[in-house]
Design an enzyme around this catalytic site. Structure first.
Site, mmCIF file in Angstrom:
data_model
loop_
_atom_site.group_PDB
_atom_site.id
_atom_site.type_symbol
_atom_site.label_atom_id
_atom_site.label_comp_id
_atom_site.label_asym_id
_atom_site.label_seq_id
_atom_site.Cartn_x
_atom_site.Cartn_y
_atom_site.Cartn_z
ATOM 1 N N LYS B 73 0.854 -1.188 0.000
ATOM 2 C CA LYS B 73 0.000 0.000 0.000
ATOM 3 C C LYS B 73 0.891 1.241 0.000
ATOM 4 O O LYS B 73 1.982 1.229 0.592
ATOM 5 C CB LYS B 73 -0.890 -0.048 1.255
ATOM 6 C CG LYS B 73 -1.971 1.022 1.311
ATOM 7 C CD LYS B 73 -2.861 0.795 2.531
ATOM 8 C CE LYS B 73 -3.922 1.862 2.691
ATOM 9 N NZ LYS B 73 -4.794 1.599 3.855
ATOM 10 N N SER B 148 -9.758 1.675 3.026
ATOM 11 C CA SER B 148 -8.893 2.460 2.167
ATOM 12 C C SER B 148 -7.899 1.623 1.357
ATOM 13 O O SER B 148 -7.367 2.112 0.369
ATOM 14 C CB SER B 148 -8.126 3.482 3.012
ATOM 15 O OG SER B 148 -7.247 2.828 3.909
ATOM 16 N N SER B 172 -9.885 -0.850 7.084
ATOM 17 C CA SER B 172 -9.327 -0.571 5.759
ATOM 18 C C SER B 172 -8.668 -1.748 5.049
ATOM 19 O O SER B 172 -8.315 -1.644 3.880
ATOM 20 C CB SER B 172 -8.314 0.571 5.847
ATOM 21 O OG SER B 172 -8.991 1.794 5.927
#
Lengths: 91, 464
Positions: B73, B148, B172
């Site tokens: 990420k 997210s 997330s």
């Protein structure tokens, strides 16, 4: 819970955000909606609850260690010459 | 895409090259990423060069993840590479060091293949807050992948990689895992070092994993977990090691009092997963979590408050985006911070408001007290049971822009994931069944502190 426009402007200033009049109105409406929803927490009886201490941070021995080298940190700067880093005039 | 453990084994045994593993991943990325936008950057040449070096090692020196392409990420530091947090604020920021998790993956000869899309600074549940265009759900391009860590979930779901790192502050990792039909874990708070993860809400943030199956997930957690003196909140315990336990002794609770008004197809998936586990011998017990419904508003106050403090460092003076014309230092702060997107600004302002002297008593302190009550509820419930079963999200993947105008409704996506962050317990989302639109449904297991093993066992039972 309605937030007044003045309060939003003050909060934006504390947060170091430049906001226009229109943005202030938008944020006031949105934050009012969110804060109203958050207001349900007032229904919880917390008279017997104390806020837990956030953390008991375990400590380690204070020993010297190698940090990232200057070269690695310098690589984060876009404008540089050798170890000289170009920063902007801020005063 | 092969499982990570299969790639590593084949590369180690010489039945496959790391170069081939990387090429397969790159080819899937080239094919799908233009539509899905899961990756913000692919380290193509570097990944191939590293694969050549790994192939040249003698078998005995090859690591446990030899040749496995892994996506990270975009809020996790990988030295010498841009880490933008999907924000214009850090669009050109290059990491000066490796996150501990990245060090551990590299030490086992994994190959970091690229950085994945996300909501800006991990704030969002749909990936629509990325400053570089949202990632799309590979199962339906008109829908969001969740957030997210939406790019990480989409990358695994589209078989671009078998493993991706994410971060989970309020769901997330687990909510996008559910939306994209993959496995996602948020380990116990403190299980994995946060060193090198960009702080959003430090008391809630935890690095998690998205994989195509449970065993890969458990294998990678073994590698990235463990004590780290660079993160004082990282638990001083040995790395996690998975071993199948006797699940017939497990008792699982379903908090039906927390599932009121749940979408029928999702409730049905919970009930069916319960039936499946029962048929394998797992016992069930009725439990109540009367305060769990308060976890979400509590979370938004605490997370935004911490974010307002953590993101104060982004002033553009030392690194990050800089406004062109500045006359004095006050102006520098205000102009440089204009690079933040709307959601980030909104949350920083919410946090600033909650912490301000006039409101701290009603918001921040009240939320801290409610959080203590929620934590105690979990500690008590786990005295009698081994795990909690509930849905991962109140809905399946929704359409792009469907919820972007109604913030509270968007926040509600995290209703069932947030309590794990407030209490710090581990939780895993596993795909189980589909809804009437044929979209994957995620069910979730919460475990007691540091008992990831049990929730892996249960998730694996659903998979088998």
């Amino acid at each position: 819970m309605k937030i007044a426009l003045d309060e939003i402007k003050k909060t934006a200033k504390l947060s170091k955000f430049e906001i226009t009049e229109d943005e202030a109105k938008l944020y006031a409406a949105q934050l009012s909606q969110i804060l109203e929803w958050m207001g349900q927490l007032q229904n919880v009886d917390t008279s017997i609850s104390e806020a837990d201490a956030a953390f008991t941070t375990p400590l380690r021995r204070d020993e010297a260690e190698l940090s990232p080298s200057a070269k690695d940190i310098v690589c984060a700067f876009n404008d540089k010459s050798g170890n000289l880093l170009k920063v902007r005039k801020v005063l | 895409m092969m499982k990570a453990r299969e790639i590593a084994q084949k590369v180690k045994e010489g039945n496959m090259t790391a170069v081939d593993a990387v090429k397969e991943s790159l080819s899937a990325i080239q094919k799908h990423n233009p539509q899905i936008n899961a990756f913000l950057e692919v380290f193509e040449q570097e990944a191939l060069d590293r694969a050549v070096k790994i192939d040249a090692k003698p078998a005995a020196q090859k690591g446990r993840l030899a040749g496995v392409p892994i996506a990270i990420k975009d809020n996790i530091q990988f030295k010498g590479h841009i880490m933008s947090c999907a924000s214009k604020m850090l669009a050109n920021y290059k990491a000066a060091y490796n996150a501990t998790v990245v060090e551990k993956l590299l030490a086992e000869d994994a190959i970091i293949i690229g950085r994945t899309n996300m909501d800006e600074f991990a704030m969002g549940s749909s990936n629509e807050n990325s400053a570089f265009g949202l990632a799309k759900n590979p199962l339906d391009l008109e829908r969001v992948p969740g957030g997210s860590s939406g790019g990480s979930a989409a990358a695994v779901a589209a078989s671009m990689v078998s493993v991706a790192l994410g971060s989970d502050t309020g769901g997330s990792v687990r909510q996008p895992a559910a939306f994209c039909g993959v496995v996602g874990i948020k380990p116990t708070y403190g299980r994995v070092s946060r060193y090198g993860l960009t702080a959003f809400a430090s008391s809630l943030d935890q690095i998690g994993l998205l994989t195509s199956d449970v065993l890969d997930n458990a294998l990678i957690l073994n590698i990235i977990s463990g004590e780290d003196k660079k993160d004082s909140t990282c638990a001083q315990i040995a790395p996690f090691k998975y071993s199948q336990s006797d699940y017939k002794n497990f008792t699982v609770g379903v908090p039906y009092d927390f599932l009121i008004d749940l979408n029928p197809s999702i409730l049905n998936a919970v009930d069916k997963s319960k039936d499946k586990l029962k048929s394998k011998g797992v016992k069930f017990k009725e439990i109540f979590l009367p305060n769990a419904k308060y976890a979400l508003p509590c979370y938004y106050i605490l997370a935004c408050s911490e974010a307002s403090s953590n993101l104060a460092r982004f002033d553009g003076l030392r690194y990050g985006a800089k406004a062109p014309e500045i006359n004095n230092i006050e102006e520098a702060f205000f102009k440089n911070r204009s690079f933040f997107g709307h959601e980030v600004k909104r949350r920083i302002m919410l946090g600033t408001y909650s912490l301000s002297s006039a409101h701290a008593q009603d918001y921040y302190l009240k939320a801290q007290k409610v959080a203590s009550i929620i934590k105690r509820d979990f500690v008590k419930v786990f005295e009698d049971i081994d795990a909690i079963l509930m849905p991962s999200s109140p809905s399946t993947a929704f359409k792009i822009a469907e919820k972007s105008q109604d913030l509270v409704s968007l926040y509600l996506s995290d209703l069932y994931t947030v309590p794990a962050n407030i209490s710090g317990v581990p939780a895993i989302s596993a795909p189980f069944g589909r809804d009437d639109k044929n979209l994957p449904i995620g069910v979730q297991f919460y475990g007691n502190y540091f008992e990831e093993n049990k929730i892996y066992d249960l998730a694996k039972l659903l998979e088998d």
